[in-house]
Design a protein around this motif. Structure first.
Motif, PDB file in Angstrom:
ATOM      1  N   ILE A  71     -27.548   4.028  -9.683  1.00 35.90           N
ATOM      2  CA  ILE A  71     -27.677   2.723 -10.332  1.00 35.90           C
ATOM      3  C   ILE A  71     -28.303   1.723  -9.364  1.00 35.90           C
ATOM      4  O   ILE A  71     -27.837   1.544  -8.245  1.00 35.90           O
ATOM      5  CB  ILE A  71     -26.311   2.196 -10.810  1.00 35.90           C
ATOM      6  CG1 ILE A  71     -25.743   3.146 -11.864  1.00 35.90           C
ATOM      7  CG2 ILE A  71     -26.439   0.781 -11.375  1.00 35.90           C
ATOM      8  CD1 ILE A  71     -24.316   2.846 -12.257  1.00 35.90           C
ATOM      9  N   VAL A  72     -29.359   1.090  -9.813  1.00 35.67           N
ATOM     10  CA  VAL A  72     -30.026   0.045  -9.048  1.00 35.67           C
ATOM     11  C   VAL A  72     -29.689  -1.288  -9.702  1.00 35.67           C
ATOM     12  O   VAL A  72     -29.835  -1.442 -10.910  1.00 35.67           O
ATOM     13  CB  VAL A  72     -31.559   0.261  -9.055  1.00 35.67           C
ATOM     14  CG1 VAL A  72     -32.280  -0.906  -8.413  1.00 35.67           C
ATOM     15  CG2 VAL A  72     -31.919   1.567  -8.362  1.00 35.67           C
ATOM     16  N   GLY A 124     -32.159 -13.579 -11.994  1.00 40.80           N
ATOM     17  CA  GLY A 124     -32.790 -14.892 -11.915  1.00 40.80           C
ATOM     18  C   GLY A 124     -31.762 -16.013 -11.968  1.00 40.80           C
ATOM     19  O   GLY A 124     -32.064 -17.164 -11.668  1.00 40.80           O
ATOM     20  N   ALA A 125     -30.520 -15.670 -12.337  1.00 38.30           N
ATOM     21  CA  ALA A 125     -29.439 -16.660 -12.402  1.00 38.30           C
ATOM     22  C   ALA A 125     -28.621 -16.601 -11.109  1.00 38.30           C
ATOM     23  O   ALA A 125     -28.649 -15.603 -10.382  1.00 38.30           O
ATOM     24  CB  ALA A 125     -28.542 -16.377 -13.599  1.00 38.30           C
ATOM     25  N   GLN A 143     -25.082 -17.439  -5.217  1.00 32.22           N
ATOM     26  CA  GLN A 143     -25.564 -16.074  -4.973  1.00 32.22           C
ATOM     27  C   GLN A 143     -26.236 -15.528  -6.232  1.00 32.22           C
ATOM     28  O   GLN A 143     -25.811 -15.826  -7.353  1.00 32.22           O
ATOM     29  CB  GLN A 143     -24.391 -15.160  -4.579  1.00 32.22           C
ATOM     30  CG  GLN A 143     -23.698 -15.572  -3.292  1.00 32.22           C
ATOM     31  CD  GLN A 143     -24.643 -15.537  -2.108  1.00 32.22           C
ATOM     32  OE1 GLN A 143     -25.382 -14.574  -1.916  1.00 32.22           O
ATOM     33  NE2 GLN A 143     -24.651 -16.608  -1.324  1.00 32.22           N
ATOM     34  N   PRO A 144     -27.267 -14.694  -6.061  1.00 37.29           N
ATOM     35  CA  PRO A 144     -27.947 -14.132  -7.231  1.00 37.29           C
ATOM     36  C   PRO A 144     -27.003 -13.253  -8.051  1.00 37.29           C
ATOM     37  O   PRO A 144     -26.202 -12.503  -7.498  1.00 37.29           O
ATOM     38  CB  PRO A 144     -29.071 -13.283  -6.641  1.00 37.29           C
ATOM     39  CG  PRO A 144     -29.152 -13.630  -5.206  1.00 37.29           C
ATOM     40  CD  PRO A 144     -27.865 -14.267  -4.810  1.00 37.29           C
ATOM     41  N   ILE A 145     -27.101 -13.379  -9.364  1.00 40.61           N
ATOM     42  CA  ILE A 145     -26.354 -12.498 -10.263  1.00 40.61           C
ATOM     43  C   ILE A 145     -27.216 -11.267 -10.501  1.00 40.61           C
ATOM     44  O   ILE A 145     -28.408 -11.381 -10.807  1.00 40.61           O
ATOM     45  CB  ILE A 145     -26.033 -13.215 -11.588  1.00 40.61           C
ATOM     46  CG1 ILE A 145     -25.099 -14.404 -11.313  1.00 40.61           C
ATOM     47  CG2 ILE A 145     -25.416 -12.246 -12.592  1.00 40.61           C
ATOM     48  CD1 ILE A 145     -24.831 -15.276 -12.520  1.00 40.61           C
ATOM     49  N   LEU A 146     -26.607 -10.100 -10.309  1.00 35.62           N
ATOM     50  CA  LEU A 146     -27.318  -8.831 -10.449  1.00 35.62           C
ATOM     51  C   LEU A 146     -26.932  -8.148 -11.751  1.00 35.62           C
ATOM     52  O   LEU A 146     -25.820  -8.319 -12.244  1.00 35.62           O
ATOM     53  CB  LEU A 146     -27.005  -7.910  -9.270  1.00 35.62           C
ATOM     54  CG  LEU A 146     -27.272  -8.474  -7.877  1.00 35.62           C
ATOM     55  CD1 LEU A 146     -26.851  -7.470  -6.816  1.00 35.62           C
ATOM     56  CD2 LEU A 146     -28.720  -8.854  -7.711  1.00 35.62           C
TER      57      LEU A 146
END
Length: 114
Positions: free
Chosen positions: A60-61, A66-67, A73-76
């Protein structure tokens, strides 16, 4: 050596198609089963060693959405599919069963060191 980036629908498809491509899973020791990589080195008959990396041990990558969260911190979010990187000898012919699974990421998030 070259890296071949592959994306499968899921882990089951990855293992099935890698097997159909003539790659066999090398046996693991009891210790490796408990603490080792999620996918052991694979050896292709008469082609020399081909080393797979089930990306991050899960395939899983996670990519930025963008949020940002409350801490900035970036939401992944997970990218589609099960991602496998193969480290193969230069000139290694890509077996037919996995040829349609090759992708060319703009910025790979997981690469072999070297």
């Amino acid at each position: 050596m070259k890296t071949i980036f592959l994306r499968f629908t899921d882990r089951a498809e990855a293992l099935a198609l890698l097997g159909a491509a003539g790659l066999t899973v090398a046996p693991r020791t009891e210790t490796e089963t408990e603490t080792g990589p999620a996918l052991p080195p694979l050896i292709m008959t008469a082609a020399g060693p081909v080393y797979p990396d089930l990306v991050f041990g899960t395939g899983i990558v996670a990519l930025p959405t963008g949020a940002l969260d409350g801490d900035g911190q970036p939401i992944l979010a997970p990218a589609d599919g099960c991602h496998v990187n193969l480290l193969a000898p230069d000139g290694w012919p890509l077996p037919g069963p996995i040829a349609g699974k090759v992708v060319t990421p703009d910025s790979p998030v997981c690469v072999f060191v070297g």
